[in-house]
Design an enzyme around this catalytic site. Structure first.
Site, mmCIF file in Angstrom:
data_model
loop_
_atom_site.group_PDB
_atom_site.id
_atom_site.type_symbol
_atom_site.label_atom_id
_atom_site.label_comp_id
_atom_site.label_asym_id
_atom_site.label_seq_id
_atom_site.Cartn_x
_atom_site.Cartn_y
_atom_site.Cartn_z
ATOM 1 N N ALA A 66 0.869 -1.174 0.000
ATOM 2 C CA ALA A 66 0.000 0.000 0.000
ATOM 3 C C ALA A 66 0.906 1.223 0.000
ATOM 4 O O ALA A 66 2.061 1.143 0.435
ATOM 5 C CB ALA A 66 -0.880 -0.013 1.238
ATOM 6 N N GLY A 111 0.543 -4.885 0.806
ATOM 7 C CA GLY A 111 -0.648 -4.938 -0.046
ATOM 8 C C GLY A 111 -0.396 -5.672 -1.352
ATOM 9 O O GLY A 111 -1.336 -6.193 -1.966
ATOM 10 N N GLU A 114 -0.763 -9.226 -0.472
ATOM 11 C CA GLU A 114 -2.208 -9.444 -0.262
ATOM 12 C C GLU A 114 -2.962 -9.483 -1.593
ATOM 13 O O GLU A 114 -3.883 -10.291 -1.769
ATOM 14 C CB GLU A 114 -2.759 -8.335 0.639
ATOM 15 C CG GLU A 114 -2.225 -8.427 2.057
ATOM 16 C CD GLU A 114 -2.528 -7.197 2.889
ATOM 17 O OE1 GLU A 114 -2.150 -6.077 2.482
ATOM 18 O OE2 GLU A 114 -3.164 -7.343 3.952
ATOM 19 N N GLU A 134 4.563 -5.023 7.289
ATOM 20 C CA GLU A 134 3.841 -3.926 7.942
ATOM 21 C C GLU A 134 4.322 -3.622 9.353
ATOM 22 O O GLU A 134 4.319 -2.460 9.782
ATOM 23 C CB GLU A 134 2.325 -4.236 7.981
ATOM 24 C CG GLU A 134 1.611 -4.083 6.652
ATOM 25 C CD GLU A 134 1.672 -5.330 5.776
ATOM 26 O OE1 GLU A 134 2.445 -6.271 6.079
ATOM 27 O OE2 GLU A 134 0.936 -5.358 4.772
HETATM 28 N N1 COA Z 1 4.641 3.138 -0.562
HETATM 29 C C1 COA Z 1 5.047 4.289 -1.125
HETATM 30 N N2 COA Z 1 6.178 4.403 -1.840
HETATM 31 C C2 COA Z 1 6.923 3.304 -1.995
HETATM 32 C C3 COA Z 1 6.555 2.062 -1.454
HETATM 33 C C4 COA Z 1 5.363 2.008 -0.716
HETATM 34 N N3 COA Z 1 4.917 0.870 -0.185
HETATM 35 N N4 COA Z 1 7.525 1.158 -1.768
HETATM 36 C C5 COA Z 1 8.439 1.813 -2.498
HETATM 37 N N5 COA Z 1 8.085 3.115 -2.638
HETATM 38 C C6 COA Z 1 8.808 4.161 -3.363
HETATM 39 C C7 COA Z 1 10.002 4.669 -2.571
HETATM 40 O O1 COA Z 1 9.604 5.632 -1.615
HETATM 41 C C8 COA Z 1 10.824 5.250 -3.685
HETATM 42 O O2 COA Z 1 10.278 6.487 -4.062
HETATM 43 P P1 COA Z 1 11.245 7.763 -4.313
HETATM 44 O O3 COA Z 1 12.148 7.347 -5.439
HETATM 45 O O4 COA Z 1 10.303 8.868 -4.692
HETATM 46 O O5 COA Z 1 11.985 7.983 -3.042
HETATM 47 C C9 COA Z 1 10.579 4.284 -4.836
HETATM 48 O O6 COA Z 1 9.363 3.635 -4.546
HETATM 49 C C10 COA Z 1 11.655 3.241 -5.001
HETATM 50 O O7 COA Z 1 11.800 2.553 -3.771
HETATM 51 P P2 COA Z 1 13.221 2.357 -3.027
HETATM 52 O O8 COA Z 1 12.927 2.143 -1.569
HETATM 53 O O9 COA Z 1 14.133 3.457 -3.375
HETATM 54 O O10 COA Z 1 13.719 1.010 -3.707
HETATM 55 P P3 COA Z 1 14.728 -0.061 -3.107
HETATM 56 O O11 COA Z 1 15.064 -0.975 -4.222
HETATM 57 O O12 COA Z 1 15.845 0.614 -2.391
HETATM 58 O O13 COA Z 1 13.887 -0.863 -1.993
HETATM 59 C C11 COA Z 1 11.933 -2.018 -1.151
HETATM 60 C C12 COA Z 1 12.814 -1.671 -2.389
HETATM 61 C C13 COA Z 1 10.702 -2.753 -1.669
HETATM 62 C C14 COA Z 1 12.733 -2.913 -0.199
HETATM 63 C C15 COA Z 1 11.540 -0.712 -0.433
HETATM 64 O O14 COA Z 1 11.005 0.189 -1.378
HETATM 65 C C16 COA Z 1 10.503 -0.899 0.636
HETATM 66 O O15 COA Z 1 10.820 -1.381 1.713
HETATM 67 N N6 COA Z 1 9.226 -0.508 0.376
HETATM 68 C C17 COA Z 1 8.170 -0.567 1.317
HETATM 69 C C18 COA Z 1 7.667 -1.981 1.487
HETATM 70 C C19 COA Z 1 6.581 -2.018 2.544
HETATM 71 O O16 COA Z 1 6.782 -1.753 3.703
HETATM 72 N N7 COA Z 1 5.366 -2.379 2.104
HETATM 73 C C20 COA Z 1 4.232 -2.491 2.962
HETATM 74 C C21 COA Z 1 3.518 -1.200 3.033
HETATM 75 S S1 COA Z 1 2.122 -1.292 4.119
#
Ligand code: COA
Length: 259
Positions: A66, A111, A114, A134
């Site tokens: 999400a 999400g 999910e 989460e």
């Molecule tokens: N919500 C909003 N933005 C998200 C996102 C999310 N769930 N997951 C990734 N993004 C965005 C990042 O903020 C980043 O945006 P920016 O370039 O404007 O800063 C972009 O997507 C790329 O992500 P980044 O974190 O730089 O990539 P990465 O390869 O270093 O890491 C992940 C990848 C998936 C490990 C990391 O993005 C992450 O942990 N995301 C969240 C996962 C999460 O907690 N999901 C559950 C949400 S309830």
């Protein structure tokens, strides 16, 4: 209908929906969820649709969760409503009349995991990664993750993933039964299409019945065996049952009409 956050097309009676926010790793903001709902409306109203494929644009993610940027400042009521709305949308996929297949080409987190679990089948590449991270944010899954992860992989494994926020790779997901198949990136969509085509050669009402009965197993309002017997019985009002049984006896391929 035009979309800003997804791509959606129906080709050869198969709907292909790509979440299309690759620079945000296809994170599901509210606008994207609304568009997914609109695409499901189109699919539901498309005569002869054989199935739906869900995937993510770009090379890194199916859906990385999400959209976290929409979580700040939510009231209890707003957060509860957000979860209920997401669950209702994902129930629409789970209860879709024809097969829904997630093609997981990278991160399927929160999400995204999910969403993949609300689909009937999951095919991944070696780059697929699943997790429910989460608790890292001080929250829990809200779009059905605590319920469906247990259904797929069992309580012990699910609790470990839900509490540690660890990710599992494609091979582990396959071993756990979360993934149905692992294929190369080039084979990902063709494999989903070939499964949908195979299912599409069967009786459509029977396929709908199978989906409803499988979902009934997890529905506390329904008693699965009774539900199965009733669904079995109701199929005998359809001309497809006559066609399917007659075709077998006449040693020919059945031509089902979904009636
Ligand atoms: N919500 C909003 N933005 C998200 C996102 C999310 N769930 N997951 C990734 N993004 C965005 C990042 O903020 C980043 O945006 P920016 O370039 O404007 O800063 C972009 O997507 C790329 O992500 P980044 O974190 O730089 O990539 P990465 O390869 O270093 O890491 C992940 C990848 C998936 C490990 C990391 O993005 C992450 O942990 N995301 C969240 C996962 C999460 O907690 N999901 C559950 C949400 S309830």
């Amino acid at each position: 209908m035009t979309f800003e956050n997804i791509l959606f097309e129906i080709e050869n009676n198969i709907g292909i929906l790509s979440i299309n926010r690759p620079d945000k790793l296809n994170a599901l903001n509210q606008a994207t969820l609304k568009e997914i709902g609109n695409a499901i409306d189109l699919a539901e109203n498309s005569d002869g649709l054989k199935g739906l494929i869900l995937t993510g644009s770009g090379e890194k993610a199916f859906v990385a969760g999400a959209d976290i940027s929409e979580f700040q400042g939510l009231s209890v009521e707003e957060a509860t409503q957000l979860a209920s709305n997401g669950q209702a949308l994902f129930f629409r996929l789970e209860n879709f009349k024809a097969p829904v297949i997630a093609c997981v080409n990278g991160f399927a987190l929160g999400g995204g995991c999910e969403l993949a679990m609300a689909c009937h089948l999951r095919i991944g590449t070696e780059k697929a990664k699943f997790g429910q991270p989460e608790v890292n944010l001080g929250i829990i899954p809200g779009y059905g993750g605590t319920q469906r992860l247990i259904q797929y992989i069992g309580k012990g494994r699910a609790l470990e993933l839900l509490m540690t926020a660890d990710m599992i790779d494609a091979q582990t997901a396959l071993n756990y039964g979360l993934l149905n198949h692992i294929v190369t990136n080039e084979e990902l969509i063709p494999k989903a299409i070939s499964i949908i085509e195979k299912i599409g050669s069967k009786g459509p009402l029977a396929i709908k019945g199978v989906i409803e009965c499988a979902n009934a197993f997890f529905d506390k309002e329904k008693e699965g065996f009774n539900f199965e017997a009733r669904t079995f019985g109701n199929l005998f009002t359809s001309s497809d049952v006559i066609e399917g049984t007659t075709a077998f006896i006449e040693k020919r391929k059945a031509a089902f009409q979904g009636k």
